[in-house]
Design a protein around this motif. Structure first.
Motif, short mmCIF file in Angstrom:
data_model
loop_
_atom_site.label_atom_id
_atom_site.label_comp_id
_atom_site.label_asym_id
_atom_site.label_seq_id
_atom_site.Cartn_x
_atom_site.Cartn_y
_atom_site.Cartn_z
N GLY A 1 -12.40 24.63 -18.23
CA GLY A 1 -12.32 23.14 -18.39
C GLY A 1 -11.90 22.66 -19.75
N HIS A 2 -11.36 23.72 -20.56
CA HIS A 2 -10.96 23.03 -22.15
C HIS A 2 -9.81 24.16 -22.68
CE1 HIS A 2 -14.03 26.34 -22.75
NE2 HIS A 2 -13.47 26.68 -23.79
N THR A 3 -9.50 23.79 -23.73
CA THR A 3 -8.68 24.50 -24.40
C THR A 3 -8.96 24.66 -26.17
OG1 THR A 3 -7.19 22.66 -25.13
CG2 THR A 3 -6.48 23.91 -23.74
N HIS A 4 -8.39 25.43 -26.87
CA HIS A 4 -8.65 25.44 -28.26
C HIS A 4 -7.42 25.38 -29.00
CE1 HIS A 4 -13.07 26.78 -27.85
NE2 HIS A 4 -12.73 27.42 -26.95
N ARG A 5 -7.46 24.85 -30.28
CA ARG A 5 -6.30 25.05 -30.88
C ARG A 5 -6.77 26.28 -32.28
NH1 ARG A 5 -2.97 21.09 -30.53
NH2 ARG A 5 -3.50 19.20 -29.46
#
Length: 120
Positions: free
Chosen positions: A41-45
């Motif tokens: 449910g998410h990404t990271h930079r």
């Protein structure tokens, strides 16, 4: 809490920073930035700068490492070596980079990107 990370190698010989000594004050580096895959449910930079060049196989590679942004109350470590130089217009070159982040909160992320052209 950030868990301890293991070095992730992609088939290139490991060079300690002492072995890079000739390249520490000379040579070039690259900037990189990107977004990880969408997992749980998410990404990271992520973003950073590579090491100076490491001679290998008639070309050179760069080492990189860092931490992703904090999302959903955690972050991931990542590290690796770029691929060899890929020549582009104007006498410049780039490198491809890809890998997998550390395993945190029962998951990890993949990333795939290219570096900027060389910087001094």
């Amino acid at each position: 809490m950030i868990e301890r990370r293991e070095k992730m190698y992609i088939g290139y010989p490991y060079y300690s920073h002492l072995e890079w000594n000739d390249n520490l004050r000379t040579g070039h580096f690259h900037r990189y930035e990107g977004v990880t895959t969408f997992d749980r449910g998410h990404t990271h930079r992520y973003h950073g700068y590579t090491s100076r060049p490491i001679p290998v196989y008639g070309s050179h590679i760069h080492y990189y490492e860092g931490y992703t942004t904090v999302d959903r109350q955690h972050r991931h470590a990542y590290n690796g070596y770029t691929g060899p130089a890929i020549h582009v217009a104007g006498g410049q070159h780039i490198h491809f980079m890809r890998g997998r982040t550390s395993f945190v909160d029962e998951h990890d992320h993949r990333y795939e990107n290219r570096t900027s052209e060389q910087m001094r």
